[in-house]
Write a protein that holds these residues in place. Structure first.
Motif, short mmCIF file in Angstrom:
data_model
loop_
_atom_site.label_atom_id
_atom_site.label_comp_id
_atom_site.label_asym_id
_atom_site.label_seq_id
_atom_site.Cartn_x
_atom_site.Cartn_y
_atom_site.Cartn_z
N UNK A 64 -9.24 0.65 -10.03
CA UNK A 64 -8.88 -0.77 -10.06
C UNK A 64 -8.39 -1.23 -8.69
N UNK A 65 -7.49 -0.47 -8.08
CA UNK A 65 -6.94 -0.88 -6.80
C UNK A 65 -8.00 -0.84 -5.69
N UNK A 66 -8.99 0.05 -5.82
CA UNK A 66 -10.04 0.14 -4.80
C UNK A 66 -11.06 -0.98 -4.95
N UNK A 67 -11.56 -1.18 -6.16
CA UNK A 67 -12.62 -2.16 -6.39
C UNK A 67 -12.13 -3.60 -6.21
N UNK A 68 -10.86 -3.86 -6.49
CA UNK A 68 -10.34 -5.21 -6.43
C UNK A 68 -9.72 -5.55 -5.07
N UNK A 94 0.82 -1.21 0.00
CA UNK A 94 0.00 0.00 0.00
C UNK A 94 0.85 1.26 0.00
N UNK A 95 2.07 1.15 0.51
CA UNK A 95 3.00 2.27 0.41
C UNK A 95 3.28 2.59 -1.06
N UNK A 96 3.49 1.55 -1.86
CA UNK A 96 3.75 1.76 -3.29
C UNK A 96 2.48 2.18 -4.04
N UNK A 97 1.32 1.68 -3.60
CA UNK A 97 0.07 2.14 -4.21
C UNK A 97 -0.12 3.63 -3.94
N UNK A 98 0.19 4.06 -2.72
CA UNK A 98 0.14 5.49 -2.41
C UNK A 98 1.13 6.29 -3.24
N UNK A 99 2.33 5.72 -3.43
CA UNK A 99 3.32 6.38 -4.27
C UNK A 99 2.87 6.49 -5.71
N UNK A 100 2.21 5.44 -6.21
CA UNK A 100 1.68 5.47 -7.57
C UNK A 100 0.57 6.50 -7.70
N UNK A 101 -0.28 6.60 -6.68
CA UNK A 101 -1.36 7.60 -6.70
C UNK A 101 -0.79 9.02 -6.70
N UNK A 102 0.28 9.22 -5.94
CA UNK A 102 0.93 10.54 -5.93
C UNK A 102 1.45 10.88 -7.32
N UNK A 148 6.92 3.49 -15.01
CA UNK A 148 7.51 2.21 -15.40
C UNK A 148 8.26 1.58 -14.23
N UNK A 149 9.12 2.37 -13.60
CA UNK A 149 9.92 1.85 -12.50
C UNK A 149 9.05 1.47 -11.30
N UNK A 150 8.02 2.26 -11.03
CA UNK A 150 7.13 1.95 -9.90
C UNK A 150 6.39 0.64 -10.12
N UNK A 151 5.90 0.42 -11.33
CA UNK A 151 5.20 -0.83 -11.62
C UNK A 151 6.13 -2.03 -11.51
N UNK A 152 7.39 -1.85 -11.91
CA UNK A 152 8.38 -2.92 -11.76
C UNK A 152 8.67 -3.20 -10.29
N UNK A 153 8.77 -2.14 -9.50
CA UNK A 153 9.01 -2.30 -8.06
C UNK A 153 7.84 -3.00 -7.39
N UNK A 154 6.62 -2.63 -7.80
CA UNK A 154 5.43 -3.26 -7.22
C UNK A 154 5.37 -4.75 -7.58
N UNK A 192 -4.13 -10.73 -4.66
CA UNK A 192 -3.27 -9.60 -4.32
C UNK A 192 -2.50 -9.09 -5.53
N UNK A 193 -2.50 -9.88 -6.62
CA UNK A 193 -1.74 -9.51 -7.82
C UNK A 193 -2.61 -9.05 -8.98
N UNK A 194 -3.93 -9.37 -8.91
CA UNK A 194 -4.80 -9.10 -10.05
C UNK A 194 -4.83 -7.62 -10.41
N UNK A 195 -5.00 -6.75 -9.42
CA UNK A 195 -5.09 -5.31 -9.67
C UNK A 195 -3.84 -4.80 -10.38
#
Length: 319
Positions: A288-292, A62-70, A114-120, A239-242
């Protein structure tokens, strides 16, 4: 070529051609994009607030999801307000400095995603394939370092083609796009070296992040298949679908746009397709991250309850 450079006049502004639409259609598109932009900013801010306030979400994922949202707040902000201004006022001019800045921040934010998605993806790999070492490997310090590194490296690597573009001499001031993209820029200078460097960087960033994501999920799926119960496999895969959905949407358009040696013949198509990673994807990601994610939905309800109680107490009403 030298004669062209010598005879050309200094370009004082660029014209972003954008979309050739009637006044009525432009206004309709303005309303739609403005609505999408407002919802995008609001939903991403809400996710950041939820992740920050709810201790149950103080986890690497969720830290990375928050980073992606930022990031998804700033990614569309680089181009969408300028597009809305052009649609509403029909003023399509932009100064060279503003154009170069828009180019730089747009592609730097794109590289960061790109880098954030790879890190996630790496985070999910460690969580599922190495669960006993997950807390040790993905500690708070490591997560912060990865987040900062993704931003820093992206802004450094995009500065290379940006610096070269800033030294070019342009013969024409029209850009067949709604933002300052590289491909539509027409230069009197020899741009072969710039094109090659931009293509190499695009391949390095996009494929260099996409391939590790694919490899991570190959190991993840292989590990999940070894789980003894169907419920365990379902819970792990959920946990990976989203993240997989976001990766598919983002990279399907990104690879088409940039991982091609020649994009000149697809400028009009690129202009339409580029709406997805820069406008649509930032809206879809929080949805996507909220609904899933059941954990995020529970945390969202708790946050709303806290805000509701705080509002009542601030107004002097106690329940």
């Amino acid at each position: 070529m030298k004669d062209n450079i010598r005879n050309t006049t200094v370009i004082t502004e660029f014209i972003l051609v954008g979309f050739s639409l009637s006044n009525e259609t432009s206004f309709c598109l303005f309303v739609i994009i403005a609505f999408v932009y407002i919802v995008t900013i609001t939903s991403n801010v809400v996710i950041i607030v939820i992740v920050t306030l709810q201790r149950s979400l103080h986890k690497p994922m969720y830290f990375f999801i928050g980073g992606l949202s930022f990031l998804e707040i700033w990614y569309p902000t680089v181009t969408v307000p300028r597009l809305l201004g052009a649609l509403f006022t029909h003023n399509k001019s932009i100064s060279p400095v503003s154009c170069l800045a828009q180019y730089y921040f747009h592609f730097a934010c794109g590289a960061t995603e790109n880098f954030l998605l790879a890190i996630m993806a790496s985070d999910r790999y460690v969580a599922i394939c190495k669960p006993l070492r997950y807390i040790v490997i993905m500690n708070a310090r490591t997560c912060m370092q990865l987040l900062v590194a993704s931003w820093t490296f992206s802004f450094i690597i995009i500065a290379i083609p940006c610096a070269q573009i800033s030294s070019l001499v342009f013969c024409f001031n029209e850009i067949d796009h709604y933002y300052c993209d590289f491909a539509p820029l027409l230069s009197c200078s020899d741009i072969t070296a710039v094109e090659n460097i931009f293509f190499a960087i695009a391949c390095f960033v996009i494929l260099g992040c996409f391939l590790p994501i694919i490899v991570s999920y190959i190991f993840i799926i292989r590990t999940i298949m070894t789980f003894s119960t169907a419920s365990g496999r379902s819970r792990a895969f959920s946990t990976c679908v989203s993240h997989l959905v976001v990766v598919f949407i983002f990279y399907s358009t990104l690879i088409f746009l940039f991982v091609r040696p020649n994009t000149k013949g697809f400028l009009h198509v690129n202009k339409i397709v580029s709406v997805f990673p820069s406008v649509v994807t930032p809206l879809l990601n929080p949805i996507i991250y909220t609904l899933r994610n059941q954990e995020v939905k529970v945390a969202a309800r708790k946050t709303l309850q806290k805000l509701y109680c705080f509002t009542l107490e601030s107004g002097g009403i106690y329940i």
